[in-house]
Design a protein around this motif. Structure first.
Motif, PDB file in Angstrom:
ATOM      1  N   HIS A 104       0.825  -1.216   0.000  1.00 53.96           N
ATOM      2  CA  HIS A 104       0.000   0.000   0.000  1.00 53.96           C
ATOM      3  C   HIS A 104       0.856   1.262   0.000  1.00 53.96           C
ATOM      4  O   HIS A 104       0.565   2.214  -0.740  1.00 53.96           O
ATOM      5  N   LYS A 317       2.719   8.405   4.747  1.00 50.31           N
ATOM      6  CA  LYS A 317       2.261   9.047   3.510  1.00 50.31           C
ATOM      7  C   LYS A 317       3.351   9.896   2.862  1.00 50.31           C
ATOM      8  O   LYS A 317       3.246  10.254   1.688  1.00 50.31           O
ATOM      9  N   GLN A 338      -7.329   0.525   8.131  1.00 49.08           N
ATOM     10  CA  GLN A 338      -7.474   1.806   7.423  1.00 49.08           C
ATOM     11  C   GLN A 338      -7.335   1.606   5.922  1.00 49.08           C
ATOM     12  O   GLN A 338      -8.056   2.225   5.125  1.00 49.08           O
ATOM     13  N   GLN A 341     -10.567   0.148   4.613  1.00 49.69           N
ATOM     14  CA  GLN A 341     -11.643   1.142   4.600  1.00 49.69           C
ATOM     15  C   GLN A 341     -11.475   2.115   3.439  1.00 49.69           C
ATOM     16  O   GLN A 341     -12.458   2.513   2.801  1.00 49.69           O
ATOM     17  N   GLN A 342     -10.243   2.486   3.145  1.00 51.53           N
ATOM     18  CA  GLN A 342      -9.982   3.399   2.023  1.00 51.53           C
ATOM     19  C   GLN A 342     -10.305   2.753   0.687  1.00 51.53           C
ATOM     20  O   GLN A 342     -10.664   3.430  -0.271  1.00 51.53           O
TER      21      GLN A 342
END
Length: 347
Positions: A104, A317, A338, A341-342
């Protein structure tokens, strides 16, 4: 058995990885027997050359039979699979978490240790062990290793083993006015002692005025260390919670108000980030800067605990893609939630 495995892993850092690979080979043979080497290679995505040596070892141990029809597992192999199942499934679960996070965020490597730093002090030692093992694997003779301060970095220092190479440890930043044992200078000294290496110190505050900054960075002793920091081969650092780091820096009330208004959640290298990974504030620090993290520098980021999960997510990020991330399973589980969910479609 878990205790014995832990002791063995300290002596052989890649022990579990090798065990898991051989466990997968045995399990796949068991499911598909009789099976040929090429078919097994295709299923496991292991080259036939590597697979051949592994099969030879398993055969020598009496765990696998080889015939013209293909490979089959012996009774001893089946018994071993049964004994290893729970242990290897636990390892596989952590591996799954690490791969999801790695893909990710596009990181070089992600290592997950079991537990929660916030509720179990032993977990911080596990983070330290993992970082120590990575350093042993990547460090080269003559390298400069730059290290930030903090309790997690101290755990890394305490778990470090002799490196048997000419290494210089250097602090990545000045002092933060915190517990002396957590200062970067103290941490590099501990690392040098445990790693049987040399170190240098940076006796300046982390945060200074513009006038003091211009004076200090031109001091010969400071300038020499700063040059080593900026040209370090390896950087080991933590990730801080924004408000806790502001408190450690004895920031002004105006700074606290500004960080709160900007919704800062993370701090690294004097930069404060919001949840989107955007820089919302930068303090003038003496030490390594975000721009210094070039592709030639090997980076190890170590952090854990549920109280830091938002900070870690924000930093990831903007983290350099060649970062090796070491976290605990509490943070890893939260990060993967997370991510999922994204990925869910908005209805």
């Amino acid at each position: 058995m878990n205790h014995l495995l832990k002791v063995q892993q300290l002596l052989i850092p890649d022990l579990i990885e090798k065990m898991y690979r051989r466990y997968l080979i045995l399990d796949t043979i068991h499911l598909h027997q009789p099976i040929g080497r090429r078919a097994l290679s295709d299923i496991l995505l292991i080259t036939e050359r590597v697979l051949r040596s592994e099969i030879d070892l398993l055969k020598a141990q009496g765990l696998v039979n080889i015939s013209s029809k293909g490979m089959t597992i012996t009774d001893e192999g089946i018994d071993l699979l049964s004994e290893l199942q729970s242990l290897m499934e636990g390892y596989a679960a952590l591996e799954s978490l690490s791969q999801q996070i790695k893909l990710h965020y596009g990181l070089n490597e992600v290592i997950v240790v079991n537990g929660n730093v916030d509720t179990d002090d032993i977990v911080k030692n596990r983070l330290g062990e993992a970082a120590s093992n990575v350093l042993q694997r990547i460090v080269q003779d003559g390298d400069i290793v730059s290290v930030t301060g903090g309790s997690t970095m101290l755990s890394v220092a305490n778990q470090l083993k002799p490196l048997n190479k000419r290494i210089t440890f250097t602090p990545a930043r000045g002092g933060l006015g915190e517990d002396l044992s957590f200062q970067a200078n103290a941490v590099v000294q501990q690392m040098a002692e445990h790693g049987k290496s040399q170190f240098e110190v940076l006796y300046v505050p982390d945060q200074v005025s513009e006038e003091a900054y211009k004076t200090l960075v031109n001091e010969p002793s400071v300038k020499r260390v700063l040059d080593h920091i900026k040209h370090a081969n390896i950087l080991i650092h933590g990730v801080g919670d924004a408000m806790k780091m502001a408190k450690r820096r004895h920031s002004s009330n105006d700074d606290f108000k500004m960080l709160d208004e900007q919704q800062a959640v993370a701090e690294a290298f004097g930069y404060y980030f919001n949840a989107a990974g955007e820089v919302v504030h930068k303090v003038r620090t003496i030490g390594i800067q975000l721009d210094d993290l070039n592709e030639s520098m090997k980076i190890i980021a170590v952090a854990g605990g549920s109280t830091k999960q938002h900070a870690i997510e924000a930093y990831l990020k903007v983290a350099p893609k060649h970062t090796i991330l070491i976290i605990d399973s509490t943070v890893a589980h939260w990060l993967t939630q997370q991510i999922k969910q994204q990925a869910m479609p908005v209805l």
